[in-house]
Scaffold this motif. Structure first.
Motif, PDB file in Angstrom:
ATOM      1  N   ASP A   1       0.811  -1.059  -0.148  1.00  0.00           N
ATOM      2  CA  ASP A   1      -0.211   0.218  -0.151  1.00  0.00           C
ATOM      3  C   ASP A   1       0.812   1.241   0.153  1.00  0.00           C
ATOM      4  O   ASP A   1       0.884   2.202   0.934  1.00  0.00           O
ATOM      5  CB  ASP A   1      -0.846   0.112   1.378  1.00  0.00           C
ATOM      6  CG  ASP A   1      -1.878   1.070   1.234  1.00  0.00           C
ATOM      7  OD1 ASP A   1      -2.374   1.482   0.252  1.00  0.00           O
ATOM      8  OD2 ASP A   1      -2.517   1.344   2.293  1.00  0.00           O
TER       9      ASP A   1
ATOM     10  N   ARG B   1       3.333   4.717  -1.889  1.00  0.00           N
ATOM     11  CA  ARG B   1       3.058   5.918  -2.990  1.00  0.00           C
ATOM     12  C   ARG B   1       4.125   5.851  -3.723  1.00  0.00           C
ATOM     13  O   ARG B   1       5.272   5.585  -3.346  1.00  0.00           O
ATOM     14  CB  ARG B   1       2.885   7.022  -1.861  1.00  0.00           C
ATOM     15  CG  ARG B   1       2.527   8.173  -2.918  1.00  0.00           C
ATOM     16  CD  ARG B   1       2.051   9.396  -2.236  1.00  0.00           C
ATOM     17  NE  ARG B   1       3.017   9.986  -1.243  1.00  0.00           N
ATOM     18  CZ  ARG B   1       3.816  11.089  -1.875  1.00  0.00           C
ATOM     19  NH1 ARG B   1       3.726  11.394  -3.149  1.00  0.00           N
ATOM     20  NH2 ARG B   1       4.618  11.377  -0.926  1.00  0.00           N
ATOM     21  N   TYR B   2       3.881   5.953  -5.056  1.00  0.00           N
ATOM     22  CA  TYR B   2       5.302   5.897  -5.866  1.00  0.00           C
ATOM     23  C   TYR B   2       5.084   7.470  -6.816  1.00  0.00           C
ATOM     24  O   TYR B   2       3.901   7.812  -7.083  1.00  0.00           O
ATOM     25  CB  TYR B   2       5.176   4.986  -6.933  1.00  0.00           C
ATOM     26  CG  TYR B   2       5.528   3.290  -6.325  1.00  0.00           C
ATOM     27  CD1 TYR B   2       6.710   3.034  -6.026  1.00  0.00           C
ATOM     28  CD2 TYR B   2       4.418   2.593  -5.845  1.00  0.00           C
ATOM     29  CE1 TYR B   2       7.011   1.702  -5.394  1.00  0.00           C
ATOM     30  CE2 TYR B   2       4.505   1.515  -5.053  1.00  0.00           C
ATOM     31  CZ  TYR B   2       5.694   1.119  -5.063  1.00  0.00           C
ATOM     32  OH  TYR B   2       5.959  -0.178  -4.366  1.00  0.00           O
TER      33      TYR B   2
ATOM     34  N   SER C   1       0.716   1.250  -9.523  1.00  0.00           N
ATOM     35  CA  SER C   1      -0.151   1.133  -8.660  1.00  0.00           C
ATOM     36  C   SER C   1       0.297   1.002  -7.131  1.00  0.00           C
ATOM     37  O   SER C   1       1.730   0.599  -7.030  1.00  0.00           O
ATOM     38  CB  SER C   1      -1.132   0.160  -8.856  1.00  0.00           C
ATOM     39  OG  SER C   1      -0.542  -1.099  -8.764  1.00  0.00           O
ATOM     40  N   GLY C   2      -0.432   1.296  -6.219  1.00  0.00           N
ATOM     41  CA  GLY C   2       0.169   1.292  -4.808  1.00  0.00           C
ATOM     42  C   GLY C   2       0.543  -0.165  -4.437  1.00  0.00           C
ATOM     43  O   GLY C   2       1.497  -0.196  -3.383  1.00  0.00           O
ATOM     44  N   ASP C   3       0.099  -1.236  -5.054  1.00  0.00           N
ATOM     45  CA  ASP C   3       0.672  -2.483  -4.634  1.00  0.00           C
ATOM     46  C   ASP C   3       1.717  -2.750  -5.322  1.00  0.00           C
ATOM     47  O   ASP C   3       2.175  -3.992  -5.357  1.00  0.00           O
ATOM     48  CB  ASP C   3      -0.493  -3.615  -4.996  1.00  0.00           C
ATOM     49  CG  ASP C   3      -0.848  -3.644  -6.341  1.00  0.00           C
ATOM     50  OD1 ASP C   3      -0.353  -3.058  -7.317  1.00  0.00           O
ATOM     51  OD2 ASP C   3      -1.809  -4.856  -6.475  1.00  0.00           O
TER      52      ASP C   3
ATOM     53  N   TYR D   1       9.815   5.073  -4.584  1.00  0.00           N
ATOM     54  CA  TYR D   1       8.776   4.779  -3.578  1.00  0.00           C
ATOM     55  C   TYR D   1       9.030   5.902  -2.429  1.00  0.00           C
ATOM     56  O   TYR D   1      10.072   6.465  -2.140  1.00  0.00           O
ATOM     57  CB  TYR D   1       9.388   3.531  -2.883  1.00  0.00           C
ATOM     58  CG  TYR D   1       8.584   3.237  -1.612  1.00  0.00           C
ATOM     59  CD1 TYR D   1       7.469   2.192  -1.422  1.00  0.00           C
ATOM     60  CD2 TYR D   1       9.183   3.460  -0.685  1.00  0.00           C
ATOM     61  CE1 TYR D   1       6.960   2.132  -0.301  1.00  0.00           C
ATOM     62  CE2 TYR D   1       8.651   3.249   0.605  1.00  0.00           C
ATOM     63  CZ  TYR D   1       7.596   2.440   0.620  1.00  0.00           C
ATOM     64  OH  TYR D   1       6.962   2.055   2.002  1.00  0.00           O
TER      65      TYR D   1
END
Length: 447
Positions: free
Chosen positions: A301, A303-304, A315-317, A332
């Motif tokens: 979960d 943020r990039y 995506s967050g994953d 990251y």
């Protein structure tokens, strides 16, 4: 302060399974001196490897890890119950009925009976004989491989008993290395409950357990309401294979998560592919967050930020979405930490690659239908195994060459050799030579 103790319970009988097995119980240092104190309990499968090693495998050395973490003040004292498997019945007992009805191992699945054995025979005995905290909040179940699978199944089927589930390298899918046929061995549960789940997998397990299958189950858990970093911890272990040594190296993490304090994030490592294709496998990032306690997990979960969002999105994953040819830097951002990775987007990357592997074996090799060297190798002629194989691109293997469980290679003096490793790349040609086998003399004496 007194030392912890290990108690051996020989030939524990199961009327449900109609067999006997040994169990081992770890009692914490304060157990003898504090007669009123009660303790959480961790139940573990494959009990003969939890505290000890034998000719068929190394040890997790869980007692040493618990002793250390308790002494450092990082976790509570606990009781650990190591339930040994019955060798000829292990796979049958660790497998519940699966959705496709697959009889992959030519055996009748007895997971439901093994479940009853734990719930109706083992746990009542332990709660009666030892000072346990028997409620679900203080009861954990953990195992690896097929033991990870049975922990997942029993834990989800009995949320009233087990409030913590540890599934290391869970054996969700059987993959035929010759045909690449995938057969799911378990139901994938979608119910959200009040429990903690630790789930991990090594990135170098080859076909034994593949990260994409474990990751799928992890994604289902998140979709069902589990929150990564809270009641669900996922970890993709870099450079880790499928052995007791690999699990021993990270068992401290679920122990801290279940019974201790995971601490504060202090470092991030961002792993991922250096290239992805507009066509072909796209890949995912693996941001491993390290804590000051020694705990670590993969952040699902996150943020990039991307230097050029027109080239690739994340995506967050950690899933990567290529958009056009070019290169970009992905950063990251999380837990007040940052790490970056350069990724190239190319027109096409194939899903599979061709690998050639050949293994020469010594003259004293007993008749063997196939070898396992990460890939199952058929015989070519006397003394030589191997062939040409199509395997998924970038799949990694950490292994010893073996003829079956407990029948791996050694040096000429019978001493253990380091694990071999390779990552599948197109045109890879591998030649290995086995010097000796761990139990050839024993086989001659028996046969």
């Amino acid at each position: 302060m007194k030392a912890s103790r290990l108690i051996e319970i020989k030939h524990f009988h199961s009327a449900i399974l109609n067999n006997d097995r040994d169990m081992f119980v770890y009692l914490p240092p304060s157990y003898e001196g504090q007669a009123e104190k009660r303790y959480p309990v961790l139940y573990m499968h494959d009990g003969q490897h939890v505290f000890f090693q034998d000719r068929k495998g190394e040890s997790w050395d869980v007692h040493l890890t618990v002793d250390r973490l308790v002494a450092e003040g990082k976790m509570r004292e606990i009781i650990v119950v190591a339930v040994s498997h019955v060798e000829d019945a292990r796979i049958a007992e660790y497998m519940h009925a699966n959705p496709g009805g697959h009889n992959v191992f030519d055996t009748t699945n007895q997971g439901e009976l093994y479940e009853q054995f734990l719930l109706q025979e083992v746990k009542p005995y332990i709660d009666r004989e030892y000072r346990t905290l028997p409620d679900k909040a203080n009861t954990a179940l953990m195992g690896s491989s097929a033991g990870g699978l049975v922990s997942y199944n029993i834990g989800f089927r009995h949320p009233d008993v087990f409030g913590k589930i540890g599934a290391l390298c869970p054996f969700f899918v059987s993959v035929d290395s010759a045909t690449m046929e995938e057969r799911w061995l378990s139901e994938v549960y979608t119910g959200k409950g009040a429990r903690k789940i630790w789930m991990d997998v090594g990135d170098s397990e080859g076909f034994t357990v593949m990260e994409k299958h474990v990751r799928h189950v992890a994604e289902v858990l998140v979709q069902s309401g589990y929150k990564p970093g809270d009641d669900f911890m996922y970890f993709l272990a870099v450079g880790s294979g499928h052995s007791q040594t690999d699990w021993a190296a990270r068992v401290h993490a679920p122990l801290l998560y279940f019974f201790g304090d995971i601490g504060t994030p202090v470092r991030i490592e961002l792993h991922g592919p250096d290239a992805i294709g507009l066509e072909g496998p796209r890949g995912t990032l693996n941001p491993v967050v390290h804590y000051d306690s020694g705990f670590m997990m993969t952040d699902l979960d996150a943020r990039y930020e991307v230097s050029d969002p027109d080239i690739v999105a994340v995506s967050g994953d950690g899933s990567l979405l290529p958009k056009k040819k070019g290169s970009a830097t992905v950063t990251y951002i999380g837990h007040q930490l940052t790490a970056s990775l350069d990724i190239a987007v190319v027109p096409h990357i194939s899903d599979t690659v061709t690998v050639q592997m050949y293994v020469k074996v010594p003259e004293n090799t007993p008749p063997t239908e196939q070898l396992y060297a990460g890939i199952e190798l058929p015989p070519i002629r006397e003394g030589l195994f191997g062939g040409t194989f199509e395997v998924p691109r970038n799949v990694s293997f950490v292994f010893r060459i073996s003829r079956g469980l407990g029948k791996h290679e050694t040096d000429r003096q019978g001493r253990e050799i380091p694990y071999r490793t390779f990552t599948a790349d197109d045109g890879l040609l591998l030649h290995y030579e086995v010097e000796n086998w761990v139990d050839t003399e024993a086989e001659r004496l028996l046969g």
